[in-house]
Design an enzyme around this catalytic site. Structure first.
Site, PDB file in Angstrom:
ATOM      1  N   LYS A 115       6.445   6.500  -6.346  1.00  0.00           N
ATOM      2  CA  LYS A 115       5.708   7.183  -7.416  1.00  0.00           C
ATOM      3  C   LYS A 115       4.510   7.932  -6.851  1.00  0.00           C
ATOM      4  CE  LYS A 115       5.737   3.508 -10.165  1.00  0.00           C
ATOM      5  NZ  LYS A 115       5.387   2.587 -11.250  1.00  0.00           N
ATOM      6  N   GLU A 139       4.853  -0.558 -13.883  1.00  0.00           N
ATOM      7  CA  GLU A 139       3.431  -0.272 -13.978  1.00  0.00           C
ATOM      8  C   GLU A 139       3.304   1.155 -14.514  1.00  0.00           C
ATOM      9  OE1 GLU A 139       1.124  -0.525 -10.355  1.00  0.00           O
ATOM     10  OE2 GLU A 139      -0.683   0.122 -11.416  1.00  0.00           O
ATOM     11  N   ARG A 198      15.822  -2.675  -2.922  1.00  0.00           N
ATOM     12  CA  ARG A 198      15.550  -1.511  -3.752  1.00  0.00           C
ATOM     13  C   ARG A 198      16.493  -0.388  -3.379  1.00  0.00           C
ATOM     14  NH1 ARG A 198      10.510   0.976  -4.293  1.00  0.00           N
ATOM     15  NH2 ARG A 198       9.669  -1.061  -4.687  1.00  0.00           N
TER      16      ARG A 198
HETATM   17  P1  ATP Z   1       7.184   2.808  -6.510  1.00  0.00           P
HETATM   18  O1  ATP Z   1       7.330   2.107  -5.189  1.00  0.00           O
HETATM   19  O2  ATP Z   1       8.142   3.920  -6.713  1.00  0.00           O
HETATM   20  O3  ATP Z   1       5.796   3.179  -6.836  1.00  0.00           O
HETATM   21  P2  ATP Z   1       6.952   0.394  -7.967  1.00  0.00           P
HETATM   22  O4  ATP Z   1       7.726  -0.751  -7.480  1.00  0.00           O
HETATM   23  O5  ATP Z   1       5.497   0.388  -7.657  1.00  0.00           O
HETATM   24  O6  ATP Z   1       7.672   1.736  -7.553  1.00  0.00           O
HETATM   25  P3  ATP Z   1       6.942  -0.487 -10.673  1.00  0.00           P
HETATM   26  O7  ATP Z   1       6.501   0.263 -11.856  1.00  0.00           O
HETATM   27  O8  ATP Z   1       6.160  -1.650 -10.235  1.00  0.00           O
HETATM   28  O9  ATP Z   1       7.084   0.579  -9.512  1.00  0.00           O
HETATM   29  O10 ATP Z   1       8.471  -0.885 -10.808  1.00  0.00           O
HETATM   30  C1  ATP Z   1       9.012  -1.496 -11.938  1.00  0.00           C
HETATM   31  C2  ATP Z   1      10.252  -2.235 -11.556  1.00  0.00           C
HETATM   32  O11 ATP Z   1      11.187  -1.348 -10.956  1.00  0.00           O
HETATM   33  C3  ATP Z   1       9.938  -3.305 -10.535  1.00  0.00           C
HETATM   34  O12 ATP Z   1      10.615  -4.480 -10.917  1.00  0.00           O
HETATM   35  C4  ATP Z   1      10.450  -2.751  -9.255  1.00  0.00           C
HETATM   36  O13 ATP Z   1      10.889  -3.767  -8.424  1.00  0.00           O
HETATM   37  C5  ATP Z   1      11.604  -1.858  -9.713  1.00  0.00           C
HETATM   38  N1  ATP Z   1      11.839  -0.762  -8.773  1.00  0.00           N
HETATM   39  C6  ATP Z   1      10.937   0.145  -8.336  1.00  0.00           C
HETATM   40  N2  ATP Z   1      11.488   0.965  -7.424  1.00  0.00           N
HETATM   41  C7  ATP Z   1      12.777   0.569  -7.280  1.00  0.00           C
HETATM   42  C8  ATP Z   1      13.878   1.008  -6.478  1.00  0.00           C
HETATM   43  N3  ATP Z   1      13.763   2.028  -5.637  1.00  0.00           N
HETATM   44  N4  ATP Z   1      15.044   0.358  -6.614  1.00  0.00           N
HETATM   45  C9  ATP Z   1      15.180  -0.667  -7.458  1.00  0.00           C
HETATM   46  N5  ATP Z   1      14.192  -1.134  -8.236  1.00  0.00           N
HETATM   47  C10 ATP Z   1      12.998  -0.534  -8.141  1.00  0.00           C
HETATM   48 MG    MG Z   2       5.199  -2.115  -8.225  1.00  0.00          MG
END
Ligand code: ATP
Ligand code: MG
Length: 566
Positions: A277, A42, A267
């Site tokens: 984020k 995102e 994760r």
């Molecule tokens: P955050 O929790 O840091 O805001 P998010 O999951 O909202 O992260 P996205 O932009 O939706 O951020 O993530 C893009 C991809 O990266 C998704 O498929 C998500 O599952 C993966 N991802 C995000 N954080 C991690 C992590 N700590 N380890 C592995 N994969 C991750």
């Molecule tokens: Mg997300």
């Protein structure tokens, strides 16, 4: 969750359970044996090391099976998203070494299609427009042990719903006045099945669709359908989406569309690191760091500026593997990966960070000579270079002691040490200022020891580094340390939050004296300052003002642990 994995167990079993599933799918000719993944960020912030794991997994899996991996921006929330983030995400994925060719997609490209899906659900009597407020919807959802309450708008007719939904799209209602909800089961034990919201009204311009839309699909209604539209065979996501899977399956079934297979993995969590984020944005906005690419940030651009290489991050992702249960990885393992890479690649140079002047009394006044220095003992092909030597040099203050303890092998009065690549020197006396601080050390040198060994094979115990005083170049040196002092800053004590654990000593700025060769260092160039650590020329470094970031010290607690465990 406090279980810290030090990768020993994973190293012994480097089986990637996702690849096992895919192997099985290929054997069964599922999806005709093809593999198509996607990385779906995102664009509401910069990517971090957790995303790097996901990038390596999705692109790496596609590579392994000769498949494809799309880059798809899940841009369903105009209020939080921005092109700045889109650009940075593109740059970071490329930097990590992956490419999506012409397959750059956006959930917003599918808004029309997703709208049609919503209309289809309404027409099947499987979705309805609801006038409850967000708060009322939340209260009526119940709890995991108590069934929710059905909305009074749940039994609107199909025609009425179609009309209201069209009006929502046309901008007839204000933000929050109405939503579209799926009509599933308010008593389901799975909270996500209790008539989830599919569409909400947001009168905000979108960074790609402008003011075309004022209703936006929820992430849950956009993500799976986007995967389906792109014919993603294996939709790899993090564990928290496991409970959403029944909902995604329900959509696919009701809409009668292609069903991607969702596979969840744990994760990445790292000690001494935050990975959300939202929290990283807070650090940036509250100016607790100097931006998303501050070298203390766990963002990919921060790690890049700190001196991390893409290879070291890819290797880290490989070593940690993929797990099915939440765990915490020791950040020392990431640090180990970059040390290992830089040990092989980084040119070694001499730099003095806390200078003390040494005057060699028996060295001719105006003479300069070159000594030969080895660029990297790990890699002969990197060759040698000349380092100028003269009557006055700088050494580290810590390498001299007036009253040394017994096992001190560096310089002190009456003792002899080896200057790396140069001569043996012997200390005769010191000069102090009025505060009693040593300002000069006087030595003699033995001209027969050039290169660092004596004809009579006499032994010296210590070898220290140095730079020629008149040839040295000045540089700003930024000594970075871990950003947090607590192993898990997310587990804050009462009345505190993650920011309470910021390390006040995470950045120290000093001036150093570098061997003249470093004058030509370009932004991003990486070096080992002998005996000190790994350093990288900052992106703002110029020949007029050199700036170096410390990537890490040389000490590798991880390698020691590993030896112990062998
Ligand atoms: P955050 O929790 O840091 O805001 P998010 O999951 O909202 O992260 P996205 O932009 O939706 O951020 O993530 C893009 C991809 O990266 C998704 O498929 C998500 O599952 C993966 N991802 C995000 N954080 C991690 C992590 N700590 N380890 C592995 N994969 C991750
Ligand atoms: Mg997300």
């Amino acid at each position: 969750m406090n279980h810290i994995i030090n990768n020993q167990e994973e190293k012994k079993t480097p089986v990637n359970f996702i690849h096992q599933i895919i192997d099985e799918d290929i054997r069964n000719k599922k999806h005709n044996g093809t593999v198509h993944t996607r990385f779906p960020p995102e664009p509401n912030g910069y990517l971090h090391i957790g995303h790097a794991k996901s990038i390596c997994l999705n692109f790496g899996t596609a590579q392994k099976y000769n498949g494809l991996c799309n880059l798809r921006f899940d841009d369903t929330n105009p209020a939080k998203e921005d092109v700045e983030y889109v650009d940075s995400i593109r740059e970071d994925v490329h930097w990590l070494g992956f490419d999506w060719a012409n397959r750059e997609y956006y959930a917003s490209d599918y808004f029309e299609q997703i709208y049609e899906y919503a209309v289809k659900l309404i027409a099947k009597g499987k979705a309805y427009v609801c006038d409850l407020t967000a708060e009322e919807i939340s209260i009526n959802r119940g709890t995991p042990t108590k069934a929710g309450i059905e909305s009074p708008y749940r039994n609107r007719t199909i025609d009425e719903n179609i009309l209201l939904f069209q009006e929502m799209r046309a901008g007839k209602y204000k933000d929050g006045e109405k939503v579209l909800r799926a009509k599933i089961d308010m008593a389901s034990p799975n909270m996500h099945m209790r008539d989830p919201v599919l569409y909400r009204i947001i009168h905000t311009d979108h960074h790609r669709t402008g003011n075309k839309w004022c209703i936006y699909p929820m992430y849950d209604f956009a993500h799976g359908q986007s995967d389906s539209i792109e014919n993603i065979t294996h939709s790899i996501c993090t564990l928290e989406f496991e409970v959403h899977r029944p909902l995604y399956d329900w959509f696919v079934k009701e809409l009668e569309i292609f069903a991607p297979q969702q596979i969840e993995f744990a994760r990445l969590n790292l000690t001494y690191t935050i990975m959300s984020k939202r929290k990283l944005l807070q650090l940036v906005q509250e100016k607790l760091v100097k931006g998303w690419d501050d070298p203390r940030m766990p963002t990919i651009c921060g790690l890049r500026r700190r001196g991390y290489t893409p290879e070291s991050i890819r290797n880290f992702a490989e070593i940690i593997g993929v797990a099915k249960r939440d765990n915490m990885i020791d950040v020392a393992l990431l640090e180990h990966c970059i040390r290992e890479d830089l040990n092989k690649k980084a040119q070694r140079v001499m730099a003095v960070l806390n200078p003390l002047k040494v005057i060699i009394d028996n060295y001719p006044d105006n003479k300069t000579e070159d000594t030969d220095a080895i660029n990297n003992p790990e890699d002969e092909t990197m060759g040698k270079r000349k380092v100028p030597f003269g009557k006055e040099i700088f050494i580290e203050r810590e390498d001299f002691m007036e009253d040394p303890p017994k096992n001190y092998y560096r310089l002190s009065v009456g003792k002899e040490v080896r200057l790396r690549y140069a001569f043996y020197i012997k200390c005769l006396s010191v000069v102090k200022n009025s505060q009693g601080e040593i300002v000069e050390v006087h030595c003699t040198y033995d001209p027969e020891t050039k290169g660092g060994s004596s004809i009579d094979k006499r032994k010296v115990q210590g070898t220290i580094h140095w730079v020629s005083a008149k040839d040295a170049v000045d540089a700003e040196i930024r000594l970075y340390d871990r950003l947090f002092t607590k192993e898990n800053p997310d587990e804050a004590e009462e009345g505190k939050d993650f920011k309470s654990y910021l390390n006040p000593d995470s950045l120290k700025v000093i001036n150093g004296k570098l061997e003249p060769f470093l004058k030509t260092a370009m932004a991003g160039d990486k070096f080992q300052f002998e005996r000190i650590g790994y350093f990288c020329a900052d992106k703002d470094s110029t020949t007029n003002k050199l700036i170096f970031n410390r990537t890490l010290t040389l000490k590798d607690s991880w390698a020691k642990e590993e030896k112990k465990n062998k």
